[in-house]
Design a protein around this motif. Structure first.
Motif, PDB file in Angstrom:
ATOM      1  N   GLU A 148       0.921  -1.250   0.150  1.00  0.00           N
ATOM      2  CA  GLU A 148      -0.053  -0.013  -0.018  1.00  0.00           C
ATOM      3  C   GLU A 148       0.838   1.267  -0.016  1.00  0.00           C
ATOM      4  N   ASN A 149       2.077   1.210   0.626  1.00  0.00           N
ATOM      5  CA  ASN A 149       3.013   2.392   0.686  1.00  0.00           C
ATOM      6  C   ASN A 149       4.464   2.141   0.293  1.00  0.00           C
ATOM      7  N   SER A 204       0.854 -15.409 -16.172  1.00  0.00           N
ATOM      8  CA  SER A 204      -0.426 -16.077 -15.621  1.00  0.00           C
ATOM      9  C   SER A 204      -1.071 -14.933 -14.790  1.00  0.00           C
ATOM     10  N   CYS A 205      -0.501 -13.888 -14.735  1.00  0.00           N
ATOM     11  CA  CYS A 205      -1.279 -12.740 -13.851  1.00  0.00           C
ATOM     12  C   CYS A 205      -0.944 -11.482 -14.214  1.00  0.00           C
ATOM     13  N   ILE A 206      -1.271 -10.593 -13.559  1.00  0.00           N
ATOM     14  CA  ILE A 206      -1.483  -9.098 -14.059  1.00  0.00           C
ATOM     15  C   ILE A 206       0.048  -8.485 -13.696  1.00  0.00           C
ATOM     16  N   GLY A 235       1.436  -4.894  -9.899  1.00  0.00           N
ATOM     17  CA  GLY A 235       1.931  -6.069  -9.306  1.00  0.00           C
ATOM     18  C   GLY A 235       0.900  -6.307  -8.030  1.00  0.00           C
ATOM     19  N   CYS A 236       0.555  -7.659  -8.072  1.00  0.00           N
ATOM     20  CA  CYS A 236      -0.103  -7.930  -6.799  1.00  0.00           C
ATOM     21  C   CYS A 236       0.420  -7.644  -5.379  1.00  0.00           C
ATOM     22  N   ALA A 237       0.014  -7.754  -4.195  1.00  0.00           N
ATOM     23  CA  ALA A 237       0.575  -7.398  -3.162  1.00  0.00           C
ATOM     24  C   ALA A 237       2.086  -8.344  -2.808  1.00  0.00           C
ATOM     25  N   LYS A 254       5.807 -17.154  -8.927  1.00  0.00           N
ATOM     26  CA  LYS A 254       5.934 -16.074 -10.095  1.00  0.00           C
ATOM     27  C   LYS A 254       5.857 -14.745  -9.296  1.00  0.00           C
ATOM     28  N   CYS A 255       4.751 -14.526  -8.606  1.00  0.00           N
ATOM     29  CA  CYS A 255       4.602 -13.121  -8.143  1.00  0.00           C
ATOM     30  C   CYS A 255       5.789 -12.568  -7.234  1.00  0.00           C
ATOM     31  N   GLY A 256       6.294 -13.612  -6.381  1.00  0.00           N
ATOM     32  CA  GLY A 256       7.406 -13.421  -5.522  1.00  0.00           C
ATOM     33  C   GLY A 256       8.854 -13.061  -5.943  1.00  0.00           C
TER      34      GLY A 256
END
Length: 147
Positions: A18-19, A43-45, A68-70, A129-131
């Motif tokens: 968030e910040n 596979s994602c945004i 990116g996601c969280a 993949k997000c990480g």
């Protein structure tokens, strides 16, 4: 893991999501001399661009932009903060240690700082993949600075 430990981890991730202190707008003129690299996830945004500025084999600054996601945003922000003012060699060691953790390999937890919050990510195959997406962008931008 206790409920309190999970809450602390969640709080760290959400705070950096968030910040984020190293996220910038791509139109920022300050990044003109930075080496950059982009990574996205099929596979994602997640689609993040890392910007790295080095002087005399030392990382002077790290920024990122994109969506990116969280997990992607917070891991990138934490890593960018951790490697600022480190040598390129030390930064690469930290990045490789983090990626080993994400891949479920042997790693040094003491070296990771706040990145420890992602130590169980390898148990969530759809989040690995997000990480990695922003971290790999930083790693690629660093490799351009070594040349």
């Amino acid at each position: 893991m206790s409920s309190n430990q999970l809450d602390i981890r969640r709080e760290i991730i959400l705070d950096h999501y968030e910040n984020p202190t190293t996220k910038i707008d791509e139109n920022n003129k300050v990044i003109k001399n930075y080496k950059k690299a982009n990574r996205d996830s099929p596979s994602c945004i997640d689609n993040l661009t890392a910007y790295v500025l080095t002087t005399n084999n030392k990382i002077k600054d790290v920024k990122f932009s994109g969506i990116g996601c969280a997990i992607a945003t917070s891991s990138t922000d934490i890593m960018a903060n951790l490697i600022r003012n480190k040598s390129i060699k030390n930064a690469n060691e930290l990045i490789n240690n983090y990626l080993a953790m994400i891949d479920g390999q042997k790693y040094n937890k003491k070296q990771l700082g706040e990145l420890y919050v992602f130590e169980n990510l390898n148990k969530q195959l759809n989040r690995i993949k997000c990480g990695k997406v922003g971290i790999q962008a930083i790693q690629e931008a660093l490799s351009k600075n070594e040349k």
